[in-house]
Design a protein around this motif. Sequence first.
Motif, PDB file in Angstrom:
ATOM      1  N   ILE A  37      -3.598  -0.686  -4.503  1.00  0.00           N
ATOM      2  CA  ILE A  37      -4.412  -1.055  -3.961  1.00  0.00           C
ATOM      3  C   ILE A  37      -4.208  -1.849  -2.613  1.00  0.00           C
ATOM      4  O   ILE A  37      -5.195  -0.888  -1.274  1.00  0.00           O
ATOM      5  CB  ILE A  37      -5.940  -1.168  -4.803  1.00  0.00           C
ATOM      6  CG1 ILE A  37      -6.776   0.128  -5.559  1.00  0.00           C
ATOM      7  CG2 ILE A  37      -7.159  -1.349  -3.676  1.00  0.00           C
ATOM      8  CD1 ILE A  37      -7.478  -0.401  -6.976  1.00  0.00           C
ATOM      9  N   LEU A  38      -3.671  -2.535  -2.691  1.00  0.00           N
ATOM     10  CA  LEU A  38      -3.710  -3.292  -1.628  1.00  0.00           C
ATOM     11  C   LEU A  38      -3.154  -2.827  -0.640  1.00  0.00           C
ATOM     12  O   LEU A  38      -3.183  -2.494   0.521  1.00  0.00           O
ATOM     13  CB  LEU A  38      -3.309  -5.194  -1.994  1.00  0.00           C
ATOM     14  CG  LEU A  38      -4.026  -5.428  -3.274  1.00  0.00           C
ATOM     15  CD1 LEU A  38      -2.987  -6.874  -3.117  1.00  0.00           C
ATOM     16  CD2 LEU A  38      -5.387  -5.803  -2.057  1.00  0.00           C
ATOM     17  N   HIS A  39      -1.639  -1.981  -0.807  1.00  0.00           N
ATOM     18  CA  HIS A  39      -0.805  -1.281  -0.117  1.00  0.00           C
ATOM     19  C   HIS A  39      -1.404  -0.441   0.740  1.00  0.00           C
ATOM     20  O   HIS A  39      -1.496  -0.183   2.124  1.00  0.00           O
ATOM     21  CB  HIS A  39       0.163  -0.743  -0.879  1.00  0.00           C
ATOM     22  CG  HIS A  39       1.649   0.342  -0.028  1.00  0.00           C
ATOM     23  ND1 HIS A  39       1.759   1.036  -0.551  1.00  0.00           N
ATOM     24  CD2 HIS A  39       2.240  -0.652   0.976  1.00  0.00           C
ATOM     25  CE1 HIS A  39       2.622   0.877   0.525  1.00  0.00           C
ATOM     26  NE2 HIS A  39       3.262  -0.048   1.542  1.00  0.00           N
ATOM     27  N   TYR A  40      -3.127   0.161  -0.750  1.00  0.00           N
ATOM     28  CA  TYR A  40      -3.021   1.688   0.453  1.00  0.00           C
ATOM     29  C   TYR A  40      -4.137   0.975   1.463  1.00  0.00           C
ATOM     30  O   TYR A  40      -4.073   1.880   2.782  1.00  0.00           O
ATOM     31  CB  TYR A  40      -3.816   2.441  -0.611  1.00  0.00           C
ATOM     32  CG  TYR A  40      -5.355   3.653   0.338  1.00  0.00           C
ATOM     33  CD1 TYR A  40      -4.475   4.404   1.660  1.00  0.00           C
ATOM     34  CD2 TYR A  40      -6.015   3.206   0.356  1.00  0.00           C
ATOM     35  CE1 TYR A  40      -5.266   5.963   1.367  1.00  0.00           C
ATOM     36  CE2 TYR A  40      -7.211   4.211   0.665  1.00  0.00           C
ATOM     37  CZ  TYR A  40      -6.181   5.159   1.337  1.00  0.00           C
ATOM     38  OH  TYR A  40      -7.527   5.770   2.379  1.00  0.00           O
ATOM     39  N   ILE A  41      -5.127   0.032   1.359  1.00  0.00           N
ATOM     40  CA  ILE A  41      -5.645  -0.375   2.398  1.00  0.00           C
ATOM     41  C   ILE A  41      -4.972  -0.648   3.449  1.00  0.00           C
ATOM     42  O   ILE A  41      -5.570  -0.873   4.970  1.00  0.00           O
ATOM     43  CB  ILE A  41      -6.598  -2.136   1.692  1.00  0.00           C
ATOM     44  CG1 ILE A  41      -7.409  -1.884   0.429  1.00  0.00           C
ATOM     45  CG2 ILE A  41      -7.407  -2.799   2.677  1.00  0.00           C
ATOM     46  CD1 ILE A  41      -8.110  -2.664  -0.080  1.00  0.00           C
ATOM     47  N   GLN A  42      -4.105  -1.580   3.597  1.00  0.00           N
ATOM     48  CA  GLN A  42      -3.036  -1.805   4.704  1.00  0.00           C
ATOM     49  C   GLN A  42      -2.729  -0.839   5.260  1.00  0.00           C
ATOM     50  O   GLN A  42      -2.690  -0.181   6.618  1.00  0.00           O
ATOM     51  CB  GLN A  42      -1.600  -2.323   4.565  1.00  0.00           C
ATOM     52  CG  GLN A  42      -2.420  -4.215   3.942  1.00  0.00           C
ATOM     53  CD  GLN A  42      -0.940  -4.514   3.893  1.00  0.00           C
ATOM     54  OE1 GLN A  42       0.388  -4.596   4.705  1.00  0.00           O
ATOM     55  NE2 GLN A  42       0.132  -4.822   2.042  1.00  0.00           N
ATOM     56  N   ILE A  43      -2.016   0.707   4.877  1.00  0.00           N
ATOM     57  CA  ILE A  43      -1.335   1.472   5.321  1.00  0.00           C
ATOM     58  C   ILE A  43      -3.517   2.670   5.859  1.00  0.00           C
ATOM     59  O   ILE A  43      -3.484   2.852   6.949  1.00  0.00           O
ATOM     60  CB  ILE A  43      -1.219   3.324   4.355  1.00  0.00           C
ATOM     61  CG1 ILE A  43      -0.325   2.073   3.683  1.00  0.00           C
ATOM     62  CG2 ILE A  43      -1.442   4.487   4.951  1.00  0.00           C
ATOM     63  CD1 ILE A  43       0.149   3.563   2.598  1.00  0.00           C
TER      64      ILE A  43
END
Length: 229
Positions: A72-78
């Motif tokens: 989720i943290l990675h997607y939030i950055q994307i």
Amino acid sequence: MSLLSVKHSGLFNSFPLKETKFAKTRLNITFAFLSELESKSFEEIKIKDLCKIAEVSEPTFYNYFPEKGDLILHYIQIWSLQVSVFANEKKLSGSGFGMLSALFRYTAKESKKNPRILLEIISFQARTLKSLKQQKLTNAERMLLFPKIVGIENLEADGVEGIIRKAISVAAKNGELPESTDWKSFSLAIASCFFGVPILSFQLNQNLEKLWLESLNYLWIGAGGKVNE
């Protein structure tokens, strides 16, 4: 660009093989996660299923994402990088108000495709008590996501808090709000608006973008700012 497809580009010839492999693999895993999130809750998603979709082994998965929440943290950055691109394309990044409106407008439009993803992210952040380590997007990932955007490596991609922080900084610099503004309290009000309004919107079956922008206008005007019609 579809969040569920990664198109490779010749631009990556300038990156070492290790970096391009890292970028492609990490994005593929995250997009596999998003595809599962369309029909399952965060808790229901199994690592073994993500590995099968992304065509990686479980040990490889954990090399990229030590915990499932890191996805989720990675997607939030994307997503926040996409907001920055949207703000630039719509010429909204020159003002604090413009950046905040871009945050709400882009997220609302994306949530129409699958409201579950936004609600799952809000739910995850509400129940996560410990701080997870957030790895930044690499330049290879940025260019893989947006191969045609010049300067993509310089755009903000620091999540909701980062977007709000940048918007407040720009607003203060431009004098968009009174000098007496309590910036910390105002930032908290904007963050509360971002996380709270979607829940009401879905519960009441109301237009999310409309509610978000109306709330932003009320907060901005209430803080002493002006909104150009």
